[in-house]
Motif scaffolding. Structure first.
Motif, short mmCIF file in Angstrom:
data_model
loop_
_atom_site.label_atom_id
_atom_site.label_comp_id
_atom_site.label_asym_id
_atom_site.label_seq_id
_atom_site.Cartn_x
_atom_site.Cartn_y
_atom_site.Cartn_z
N LEU A 107 0.83 -1.20 0.00
CA LEU A 107 0.00 0.00 0.00
C LEU A 107 0.87 1.25 0.00
N GLY A 108 1.90 1.25 0.85
CA GLY A 108 2.90 2.30 0.81
C GLY A 108 2.44 3.67 1.22
N LEU A 109 1.28 3.79 1.88
CA LEU A 109 0.78 5.09 2.31
C LEU A 109 0.97 5.25 3.82
N ALA A 110 1.23 6.49 4.25
CA ALA A 110 1.30 6.81 5.68
C ALA A 110 -0.02 7.44 6.12
N ASN A 111 -0.29 7.35 7.42
CA ASN A 111 -1.46 8.01 8.03
C ASN A 111 -2.78 7.58 7.41
N VAL A 112 -2.89 6.30 7.08
CA VAL A 112 -4.16 5.77 6.59
C VAL A 112 -5.09 5.63 7.79
N ASP A 113 -6.16 6.44 7.82
CA ASP A 113 -7.02 6.42 8.99
C ASP A 113 -8.23 5.50 8.78
N THR A 114 -9.00 5.31 9.83
CA THR A 114 -10.11 4.36 9.77
C THR A 114 -11.22 4.83 8.84
N ASP A 115 -11.35 6.13 8.64
CA ASP A 115 -12.35 6.63 7.70
C ASP A 115 -11.95 6.30 6.27
N GLN A 116 -10.66 6.26 5.99
CA GLN A 116 -10.20 5.83 4.67
C GLN A 116 -10.35 4.32 4.51
N LEU A 117 -10.09 3.59 5.58
CA LEU A 117 -10.22 2.14 5.52
C LEU A 117 -11.64 1.72 5.21
N ILE A 118 -12.62 2.38 5.85
CA ILE A 118 -14.01 2.16 5.47
C ILE A 118 -14.79 3.45 5.73
N PRO A 119 -15.21 4.15 4.68
CA PRO A 119 -16.00 5.37 4.85
C PRO A 119 -17.28 5.09 5.63
#
Length: 208
Positions: A14-26
């Protein structure tokens, strides 16, 4: 939960930083029952464009990573709100482990409760692994929970995890199972308490 000891397969970078829970599932997808599955909503707004079509360059939409059991991300994965549905989406999609330098605390706890391993790997090791996956997409990766190692190519690196969480995942235990594992200690304590402080227990019946 099923015991989790060793996960082997391809790993999605995935290679992204700061992936939050709203991004994981809106939040708009959280009204449906868990029994219907949340996997198709994982990272929905990053994976899909405004029309709902898949973005072909997004890692989860590419082979061989569509069915990868391991996800690799940068620091602060799972930050934000405490929605457990973020872990549901990962588990329902088929991920057994997420590798990152740091995790949101509540997310990591929720991950363990749902049988997903949050493996804390050093930042340099994560960067090396991401680079290796970019060069060789189908590179085999092994996450060994018993040994607490991640292996790829000719590399192996140790990862960190809370020892209680490690035991839960290795045994497939939920929080109640952890309590039950101390059943012998609890029985011995109660026996000693009955002997030393019999007056502390309620009467078993009869007139006062």
């Amino acid at each position: 939960m099923k015991p989790l000891t060793r996960i082997a397969g391809v790993a999605c970078p995935l290679g992204l930083a700061n992936v939050d829970t709203d991004q994981l599932i809106p939040a708009r997808f959280m009204k449906r029952p868990r029994s219907e599955g949340y996997g198709s909503f994982l990272l929905h707004d990053l994976r899909r464009d405004e029309s709902g079509a898949e973005r072909p360059d997004f890692p989860l939409n590419r082979e061989p990573w569509r069915s990868a059991p391991i996800l690799v991300a940068r620091r602060n994965f799972g930050s934000g709100s405490s929605r457990e549905a973020a872990v549901y989406a990962l588990a329902d999609h088929g991920f057994d482990a997420v590798i990152a330098p740091t995790f949101g605390d509540i997310f990591a706890s929720n991950a363990v409760k749902n049988g997903v391993l949050p493996a804390v790997l050093g930042e340099e090791d994560v960067e090396d692994l991401l680079a290796a996956l970019a060069a060789t997409p189908d590179l085999p990766v092994t996450v060994d929970l018993a040994a607490q190692t991640v292996s790829w190519g000719n590399r192996a690196a140790s990862f960190a995890i809370d020892p209680v969480w490690r035991e839960q995942l290795l045994n497939g235990w939920d929080d109640i199972d952890v309590t039950r594992s101390f059943a012998g200690d609890i029985r011995r304590y109660r026996t000693a308490l009955d002997h030393d402080r019999p007056w502390a227990n309620p009467s078993s019946g009869g007139s006062p």
